[in-house]
Structures are given as C-alpha cells and as structure tokens.
Design a protein around this motif. Structure first.
Motif, PDB file in Angstrom:
ATOM      1  N   ALA A  87       0.829  -1.209   0.000  1.00  0.00           N
ATOM      2  CA  ALA A  87       0.000   0.000   0.000  1.00  0.00           C
ATOM      3  C   ALA A  87       0.861   1.255   0.000  1.00  0.00           C
ATOM      4  CB  ALA A  87      -0.934  -0.009   1.204  1.00  0.00           C
ATOM      5  N   ALA A  88       1.998   1.200   0.668  1.00  0.00           N
ATOM      6  CA  ALA A  88       2.895   2.362   0.720  1.00  0.00           C
ATOM      7  C   ALA A  88       3.432   2.710  -0.665  1.00  0.00           C
ATOM      8  CB  ALA A  88       4.041   2.091   1.687  1.00  0.00           C
ATOM      9  N   VAL A  89       3.678   1.701  -1.482  1.00  0.00           N
ATOM     10  CA  VAL A  89       4.147   1.950  -2.852  1.00  0.00           C
ATOM     11  C   VAL A  89       3.100   2.762  -3.620  1.00  0.00           C
ATOM     12  CG1 VAL A  89       4.683   0.878  -5.075  1.00  0.00           C
ATOM     13  CG2 VAL A  89       5.636  -0.073  -2.966  1.00  0.00           C
ATOM     14  N   VAL A  90       1.856   2.347  -3.513  1.00  0.00           N
ATOM     15  CA  VAL A  90       0.784   3.056  -4.221  1.00  0.00           C
ATOM     16  C   VAL A  90       0.626   4.468  -3.672  1.00  0.00           C
ATOM     17  CG1 VAL A  90      -1.644   3.031  -4.876  1.00  0.00           C
ATOM     18  CG2 VAL A  90      -0.396   0.874  -4.671  1.00  0.00           C
ATOM     19  N   GLN A  91       0.689   4.610  -2.351  1.00  0.00           N
ATOM     20  CA  GLN A  91       0.503   5.939  -1.760  1.00  0.00           C
ATOM     21  C   GLN A  91       1.625   6.891  -2.162  1.00  0.00           C
ATOM     22  OE1 GLN A  91      -2.352   6.848  -0.128  1.00  0.00           O
ATOM     23  NE2 GLN A  91      -1.488   8.897  -0.457  1.00  0.00           N
ATOM     24  N   ARG A  92       2.843   6.378  -2.242  1.00  0.00           N
ATOM     25  CA  ARG A  92       3.951   7.239  -2.692  1.00  0.00           C
ATOM     26  C   ARG A  92       3.712   7.714  -4.126  1.00  0.00           C
ATOM     27  NH1 ARG A  92       7.161   3.540   0.313  1.00  0.00           N
ATOM     28  NH2 ARG A  92       7.667   2.314  -1.558  1.00  0.00           N
ATOM     29  N   TRP A  93       3.195   6.815  -4.951  1.00  0.00           N
ATOM     30  CA  TRP A  93       2.876   7.202  -6.330  1.00  0.00           C
ATOM     31  C   TRP A  93       1.799   8.289  -6.346  1.00  0.00           C
ATOM     32  CZ3 TRP A  93      -1.534   7.040  -9.341  1.00  0.00           C
ATOM     33  CH2 TRP A  93      -1.346   7.217 -10.722  1.00  0.00           C
ATOM     34  N   ILE A  94       0.752   8.094  -5.536  1.00  0.00           N
ATOM     35  CA  ILE A  94      -0.327   9.090  -5.455  1.00  0.00           C
ATOM     36  C   ILE A  94       0.217  10.443  -5.009  1.00  0.00           C
ATOM     37  CG2 ILE A  94      -2.430   9.729  -4.203  1.00  0.00           C
ATOM     38  CD1 ILE A  94      -3.081   6.714  -4.037  1.00  0.00           C
ATOM     39  N   ASP A  95       1.038  10.422  -3.975  1.00  0.00           N
ATOM     40  CA  ASP A  95       1.551  11.670  -3.400  1.00  0.00           C
ATOM     41  C   ASP A  95       2.399  12.461  -4.401  1.00  0.00           C
ATOM     42  OD1 ASP A  95       0.297  11.094  -1.021  1.00  0.00           O
ATOM     43  OD2 ASP A  95       2.090  10.247  -0.066  1.00  0.00           O
ATOM     44  N   ALA A  96       2.989  11.770  -5.342  1.00  0.00           N
ATOM     45  CA  ALA A  96       3.863  12.434  -6.317  1.00  0.00           C
ATOM     46  C   ALA A  96       3.108  12.847  -7.589  1.00  0.00           C
ATOM     47  CB  ALA A  96       5.022  11.516  -6.684  1.00  0.00           C
TER      48      ALA A  96
END
Length: 373
Positions: free
Chosen positions: A279-288
């Motif tokens: 989930a952290a991988v996806v959230q980092r993508w979203i945040d960027a």
C-alpha cells in the motif's frame, strides 16, 4: 509523451477478490488425499480441523473464541450471524460503502428490525464512530473493500458494552490487527488476503456471541444452513470441522496451503508488513502525482489491502486505463467497484509481491497519459 514502460509485473493479478495466489503457488502444493472422500470421514474432519487450527494460529485468535467454517463465503457468515443473533436489542448499522449498505438492506428489508439505526458516510469517509451506542448491537465492516476506508482501530467499541459487535472483516483479516477482545463476531472469506478459493466463509464467535445464541431465539424462521444451535445449545461440531453443508475439500486444501505459506513467512506480523509495504508503494505514487488521490480522505483510515484511487478527468479515463492495462497483461481487474466513484482499485494484500506493485506504477502513468490523449 509518456513512454510505455519496459519492465512488467511478474504477476498481473491485482483483483480485490478473488485475489492473487500466494507467491510460488501451484496445484502441486495441495494435498489431494481428501478429494473424493467424505468430509465426514476421519480424514475429512481432520483436514477441516487443521484449517481451523491454522486459522487460529496465523490470525492469533484467542482461545476464548470459536472458529467455524460455514457456507457461502463471507456473505454466508455475516448473514448467519445477523439472522441468528439480531433482534434482542436495538441495532446500530454502520455503512460507508456497498457491502455495509448491503447489510443495512438485509436488516431493514429482510429481517425488518424494528429498532434499527443506520449511521452512514459517503465513499471516502467513516460514519461518526463515537455515535455508536454501546447498549446496542452493532454491525460493521472493518475494511470497506469497495471504498478503501477502514476503521483505524477498535477504541470506539466499549469494553463494557451491552450489545454485540458483529464485524465483517473479510478484506482486513490477515492484513490488519483485529481486536478480538472487542469483537464478538468476526467473519471473513478465504479468497481475500491469503488468495484462497471462495465459496466458504469463516465465522469466529466470542463468548458473548455464544451466550446470545444459547439464550435468544429470533422471531423469524431460520434456514437450515443458518442454524448454529440445537435444543438451545451451540452445535459444537461446527467449530471442530463438522461443516453444516458439504465443503469442497479442494478449496479446503487450497486454504490450508495458503495458511502454511503464511506461517512460513512468520505469521500475522509478516502478512501485515507485506500489505503495508504494498500500500505504501501506491501511496507514494499518489503523493507524487497531481492528478491522483486516495479515495480515503484521512490517512489513518486508508486501507492497506483494497487501495482505491480517484483520477482527474471524467469516468471514461479510469475505464480506458483498465482496458489498456489488461490488454498489456500488466494489471487485471483493477477498475473501481460498480457502486463506487469512478477510479481504480489496486489490491495490495499479502499475496501480492511488492516488486509487482512497484512495476505497475509506471504503467499507471502511461495508461493515464494514453487515456487523456
């Protein structure tokens, strides 16, 4: 222009149910001696009991709680609890996505509960948990599979409550910490975090739920597959491997293999860590990205399994992305649920490899650029 990525996920299975099989799964990992045998044979009962024992060990279910295998997936388990236990007290129903809304429909229109209160929130948010009356029974989903919104913890459930807590935990079990001391009934299905095969549900009962079953008789008729008591006493065999109807022993063996895989990783903590990392991988993508957002508005309520995204543009954008990604065989079944806001839903449960989630992210950029033209 966004170039098509060169690297691809080794597995394109990001469906939110049935979910990806655990890494290294193959039919050769399944014990097949129980196939073609009665589930009531000594071997059949032993394998069903093995599934229950492994569930307790991996999910860290306390000895105070009973574990049974029941028909009809998580839906069957939730319905079984609602039909056998509700009606003695007022009921609070929590709904913030489609499955919670489904339980509300059943309580209001099928059971026709007279003293029913519904606490709702739109997709992306939670109802006011503090408004739950501890004297009432409460029915809720721990993790909203179709919204990607979960309860942050169980602190809102009173330790000295009068009512029962009935928790649909199907996309939370094995990925999020469940506070069994505050949960009287917990349900889930095999095809979620462990990537098992569906058709069967698990029903976990705490002492207060057993007490309700043995002291209360609902005013409506109960179908045979919902009956948990006989002569006013709990049918103990259900929680020792004697299922109400005939289970698929192939599904049972598949579930056992997944549980043994989970044990080999280190159990519940390892499973939760894998889901968190994904989930952290996806959230980092979203945040960027300025064109993407997590449907769950508050970080503490964001799911680590069914991660739901909204995207800038109209509803055609995510639909086009889903088709493009499937055609490239890099992501299957990641469209948002039909009742949810248009977007994507990426399964990040423990059976998904983090490297596959990482490989998917550049493809989201490419597909979005293609969909926007």
């Amino acid at each position: 222009m966004t170039m098509k990525p060169a690297a691809r996920p080794a597995s394109a299975h990001f469906s939110s149910g049935p979910c990806a099989k655990f890494p290294g799964w193959s039919p050769n990992k399944l014990k097949l001696d129980s196939l073609g045998r009665s589930h009531r044979s000594s071997l059949g009962k032993a394998r069903l009991k093995r599934a229950i024992e492994l569930t307790r060990a991996v999910l860290e279910v306390p000895a105070s709680h009973l574990i049974g295998i029941v028909p009809a997936s998580d839906t069957g388990a939730v319905e079984m609890a609602m039909w056998t236990m509700l009606g003695e007290r007022p009921v609070d129903m929590l709904a913030w996505e489609s499955f919670g809304e489904g339980w509300v429909t059943d309580a209001a229109k099928q059971l026709k509960l007279k003293d029913l209160r519904v606490l709702t929130a739109p997709y992306g948010a939670l109802p006011d948990l503090a408004a739950v009356n501890p004297a009432h029974d409460v029915v809720f989903t721990w993790n909203g599979t179709t919204s990607g919104v979960r309860v942050p913890d169980a602190s809102w459930i009173a330790a000295n409550r009068g009512g029962l807590t009935i928790c649909d935990a199907t996309s939370a079990a094995f990925a999020q910490p469940l506070d069994f001391a505050r949960l009287d009934v917990v349900t889930f299905s095999w095809q979620k975090v462990l990537g098992g095969v569906g058709a069967h549900g698990v029903l976990i009962l705490g002492p207060r739920a057993v007490e309700r079953l043995e002291s209360y008789r609902p005013p409506w008729p109960l179908p045979k597959i919902f009956r948990l008591t006989s002569g006013g006493k709990l049918i103990a065999g259900i929680f020792e491997g004697e299922t109400i109807n005939t289970p698929s022993m192939l599904c049972v063996e598949d579930y056992i293999a997944a549980l043994e895989w989970a044990q080999s990783l280190g159990g519940l903590k390892a499973l939760m860590a894998r889901a968190d990392a994904n989930a952290a991988v996806v959230q980092r993508w979203i945040d960027a990205r300025d064109f993407a957002a997590n449907l769950a508005k508050h970080p503490a309520t964001r799911s680590n399994t069914s991660v739901c995204l909204t995207l800038e543009g109209d509803a055609a954008v995510p639909k086009s992305m889903v088709k493009l990604l499937e055609a490239e065989a890099v992501a299957f079944d990641i469209g948002s649920y039909r009742d949810a806001p248009p977007g994507l839903r990426i399964w990040c449960g423990a059976s998904v490899e983090t490297s596959d989630v990482e490989a998917l992210m550049p493809w989201l950029d490419w597909a979005y650029a293609q969909a926007r033209g």
